[in-house]
Design an enzyme around this catalytic site. Structure first.
Site, PDB file in Angstrom:
ATOM      1  N   ARG A  89      13.251  -7.969   5.044  1.00 32.79           N
ATOM      2  CA  ARG A  89      14.573  -8.571   5.208  1.00 32.79           C
ATOM      3  C   ARG A  89      15.583  -7.497   5.593  1.00 32.79           C
ATOM      4  O   ARG A  89      15.476  -6.359   5.130  1.00 32.79           O
ATOM      5  CB  ARG A  89      15.027  -9.219   3.888  1.00 32.79           C
ATOM      6  CG  ARG A  89      14.314 -10.508   3.565  1.00 32.79           C
ATOM      7  CD  ARG A  89      14.698 -10.989   2.184  1.00 32.79           C
ATOM      8  NE  ARG A  89      16.125 -11.226   2.019  1.00 32.79           N
ATOM      9  CZ  ARG A  89      16.756 -12.325   2.425  1.00 32.79           C
ATOM     10  NH1 ARG A  89      16.102 -13.282   3.023  1.00 32.79           N
ATOM     11  NH2 ARG A  89      18.052 -12.460   2.220  1.00 32.79           N
ATOM     12  N   HIS A 140       8.579   2.944   8.990  1.00 35.90           N
ATOM     13  CA  HIS A 140       8.348   2.057  10.140  1.00 35.90           C
ATOM     14  C   HIS A 140       7.086   2.515  10.872  1.00 35.90           C
ATOM     15  O   HIS A 140       6.907   3.714  11.099  1.00 35.90           O
ATOM     16  CB  HIS A 140       9.564   2.110  11.076  1.00 35.90           C
ATOM     17  CG  HIS A 140       9.414   1.205  12.245  1.00 35.90           C
ATOM     18  ND1 HIS A 140       9.528  -0.162  12.145  1.00 35.90           N
ATOM     19  CD2 HIS A 140       9.120   1.458  13.548  1.00 35.90           C
ATOM     20  CE1 HIS A 140       9.330  -0.708  13.333  1.00 35.90           C
ATOM     21  NE2 HIS A 140       9.075   0.253  14.200  1.00 35.90           N
ATOM     22  N   SER A 175       0.832  -1.213   0.000  1.00 32.36           N
ATOM     23  CA  SER A 175       0.000   0.000   0.000  1.00 32.36           C
ATOM     24  C   SER A 175       0.866   1.263   0.000  1.00 32.36           C
ATOM     25  O   SER A 175       0.485   2.289  -0.584  1.00 32.36           O
ATOM     26  CB  SER A 175      -0.977   0.008   1.183  1.00 32.36           C
ATOM     27  OG  SER A 175      -0.299   0.157   2.400  1.00 32.36           O
TER      28      SER A 175
END
Ligand code: GRF
Length: 224
Positions: free
Chosen positions: A92, A110, A14
């Site tokens: 990752r 984040h 998104s």
């Protein structure tokens, strides 16, 4: 000149979509040269396909170790001509070699106000902790997870009794605004760094007034 970027994503995408939409609308001055996912079937690939952007899967399970995978990834990105690499739900860690190849040019979003609640479940961890203000952060990527200098943060209040789906929905809505904004500043060449400090030109030093229209949640009441 638009900024050439590549997007790395492992899932839904998104945030990648927000970049695609704003780039298509002409409000974000980037050229998305490539979308890469390490997961076959990731939603982000469909999103790229729909708008006709170059995209590919580099399945990490086909490589023997992280450094080898990241080497292949760096090569693909280098060939794409991307100047900035935007991680958008890329699940990752990047190896030192990769970060060296794109030094100071990898950014991430984040779902928490870093440095609080770094890690895989920032939003859920903040909610479980019981914070009254959560938020999201766009930052430069360094070797340690969620540790790099902050470019922009948004505070998002947590409602009493709110569940994680509801909070994440509101966090995402802010993510979709601050991530393209950070990219636009980079595209405009307005971001500079000095150690951990990130500066936005023209100066952002004098915007907060000392009499404080700061964000407090729950809101202060009369006499306080
Ligand atoms: C976002 O919450 C972002 O903060 C985190 O991963 C999630 C990706 O969501 N890094 P989406 O794939 O962009 O929808």
């Amino acid at each position: 000149m638009p900024l050439n970027i590549a997007i790395l994503a492992s899932g839904n995408g998104s945030n990648a979509q927000a970049m695609m939409d704003k780039a298509a609308a002409g409000t974000l001055d980037v050229n998305i040269r490539l979308v890469v996912s390490n997961r076959q079937g990731a939603g982000v690939l469909d999103r790229a396909r729909k708008v006709g952007l170059p995209h590919l899967v580099l399945d990490h399970t086909a490589w023997s170790d992280r450094a080898a995978y990241d080497g292949a990834l760096a090569e693909v990105l280098r060939k794409s001509g991307a100047e900035v690499i935007a991680l958008a739900g890329y699940m990752r860690l990047l190896s030192p070699c990769f970060l060296k190849a794109f030094e100071g040019r990898v950014i991430n979003i984040h779902p928490a106000l870093l440095p609080s609640f770094a890690g895989l479940h920032g939003g859920a961890d903040a909610l479980a902790y019981g914070v009254s203000i959560s938020g999201c952060t766009v930052h430069f990527v360094e070797e340690q997870m969620d540790s790099g200098p902050v470019i922009i943060q948004a505070a998002v209040p947590v409602n009493a009794g709110e569940d994680i789906e509801c909070l994440m929905e509101r966090l995402h809505a802010m993510e979709h605004r601050i991530y393209p904004q950070a990219l636009q500043w980079l595209a405009q060449g307005r971001i500079t760094r000095a150690g951990r400090q990130v500066f936005l030109a023209p100066g952002n030093e004098r915007r907060v007034r000392s009499d404080g229209d700061w964000f407090v949640w729950p809101p202060l009441e009369e006499n306080f």
